[in-house]
Design a protein around this motif. Structure first.
Motif, short mmCIF file in Angstrom:
data_model
loop_
_atom_site.label_atom_id
_atom_site.label_comp_id
_atom_site.label_asym_id
_atom_site.label_seq_id
_atom_site.Cartn_x
_atom_site.Cartn_y
_atom_site.Cartn_z
N PHE A 262 39.15 -5.06 -19.56
CA PHE A 262 39.16 -6.45 -20.27
C PHE A 262 37.92 -6.37 -21.20
O PHE A 262 37.14 -6.54 -20.65
N GLU B 28 45.95 -1.36 -26.32
CA GLU B 28 46.30 -3.02 -25.80
C GLU B 28 47.65 -3.10 -25.57
O GLU B 28 48.77 -2.80 -26.29
N GLY C 184 48.76 -5.74 -23.06
CA GLY C 184 48.81 -6.94 -22.29
C GLY C 184 48.75 -6.90 -20.92
O GLY C 184 49.05 -7.79 -20.05
N LEU D 226 43.54 -5.44 -22.00
CA LEU D 226 43.47 -6.87 -22.73
C LEU D 226 42.03 -6.94 -23.46
O LEU D 226 41.19 -6.60 -22.96
N LYS E 283 43.28 -15.83 -19.27
CA LYS E 283 43.64 -14.54 -19.60
C LYS E 283 42.87 -13.46 -18.57
O LYS E 283 43.45 -12.33 -18.18
N PHE F 35 44.84 -10.89 -16.10
CA PHE F 35 44.44 -9.50 -16.10
C PHE F 35 44.27 -8.84 -14.44
O PHE F 35 44.72 -7.93 -14.14
#
Length: 358
Positions: A283, A299, A301, A305, A344, A348
């Motif tokens: 991340f 990347e 998702g 991320l 987010k 993750f």
């Protein structure tokens, strides 16, 4: 066949450009493949059998024209058949000019195309989720029309001894074995690439609050005061999960430690790129002046991320050049509130930690 790949720059660049060597080795198993890099970056190349010889670009070559000329003549004497310049700056142009290599490949840029036999477009936008940092390096292989399946993933090689030393360090610091371990990329390579320390402490709190994990800080001993600022600003419940003094003695021991971790969170930079090469989920928090499209590699998702202030406040970036953004980086960082991406980070962690969350 004798091949030279040039990539003077930082650890992340050298590690990513090693994919050129790896793919050349697959295509030309009997070739001599040499790699010219800064001396400080060689630890990320240890154990890589795709590279026969590492040629060091040292401080003396940068400061002394006579020493740079000597290096150029040393390269010329090797009589390389193929030279790939992934750096493509003044220092490498001189070496390319002196090399007398039969075939020379680099990026197509104004004023330097005469140096190379093949000039590859320097693409402005990524075409895949590999990111421009990977795609641009791979594009340097296209003129060779290699008859192989291209492998885009950089590799780090950790010896059994290094793994055992990292495990012993975990045991010495009594790291809880029944918990997953998160590495925090605490500081960038410079202040303009370092998420504000008071904000980073909140990020560490988010990680600690959301999952029952061990937390390691990545910092050099000379950066201990900055690390303490983050630690002291964390909640006491977070501090209990941080193994503050668990550090590697050098870059290779850090790589061994990362290999024992389950994922990495924090500033973009060498630590993130090394973790990705060890197949650890990442991340990334990007600096406002760094272009996410270049270094947001792989990347998807899920496992990788990243966040950038532009994702949340595009208005702050209108009609601003990279030079302007770099000047304003510290003030822009203050606008990049950790609350923006709290959800987010939690997503993750949910996707990459098979532990019970609160």
């Amino acid at each position: 066949m004798k091949i030279l790949v040039i990539q003077q720059k930082m650890i992340g660049d050298v590690l990513v450009s090693s994919i050129i060597c790896n793919n050349l080795r697959t295509a030309y198993p009997d070739a001599q493949i040499d790699y010219l890099v800064y001396a400080s970056t060689t630890p990320v190349l240890e154990g890589n059998s795709s590279i026969d010889n590492i040629i060091l670009f040292e401080e003396k070559h940068r400061k002394n024209k006579k020493e740079l000329l000597k290096l150029g003549l040393q390269i010329r004497n090797e009589k390389y058949d193929l030279l790939i310049d992934a750096y493509s700056k003044l220092e490498s142009w001189i070496l390319v000019l002196l090399s007398n290599a039969k075939r020379k490949i680099s990026y197509k840029k104004p004023g330097r195309n005469f140096l190379y036999t093949d000039n590859v477009p320097f693409e402005p936008f990524p075409k895949t989720n590999l990111g421009l940092a990977i795609e641009r390096r791979l594009s340097l292989l296209e003129p060779l029309d290699l008859k192989i399946k291209i492998d885009p993933i950089p590799k780090l090689f950790v010896s059994e001894r290094e793994n055992q030393e990292a495990i012993a360090l975990f045991e010495k610091h009594q790291v809880q074995k029944d918990r997953k371990t998160v590495m925090i990329s605490l500081l960038g390579s410079e202040t303009l690439k370092t998420y504000p320390l008071e904000f980073m402490s909140k990020v560490v709190d988010y990680v600690a609050d959301h999952a029952d994990v061990n937390i390691l800080f990545n910092y050099f001993p000379k950066q201990i005061e900055e690390a303490k600022i983050v630690f002291n600003a964390c909640k006491s419940s977070t501090q209990e999960k941080i193994y503050f003094d668990l550090l590697g003695g050098d870059l290779r021991s850090f790589i061994g430690l990362v290999n024992q971790c389950d994922l990495i969170v924090g500033n973009d930079g060498g630590a993130i790129n090394m973790a990705k090469a060890l197949e650890k989920p990442s991340f990334i928090i990007f600096s406002p002046w760094i272009e996410k499209k270049i270094w947001a590699t792989f990347e998807d998702g899920v496992h990788h991320l990243s966040v950038h202030l532009k994702d949340y406040r595009p208005d702050l970036f209108e009609e601003k050049t990279e030079k302007m953004l770099k000047k304003e980086a510290l003030s822009l960082y203050q606008e990049f509130k950790p609350e923006f991406f709290k959800d987010k980070i939690e997503l993750f962690l949910n996707q990459n930690l098979s532990v019970s969350t609160k």
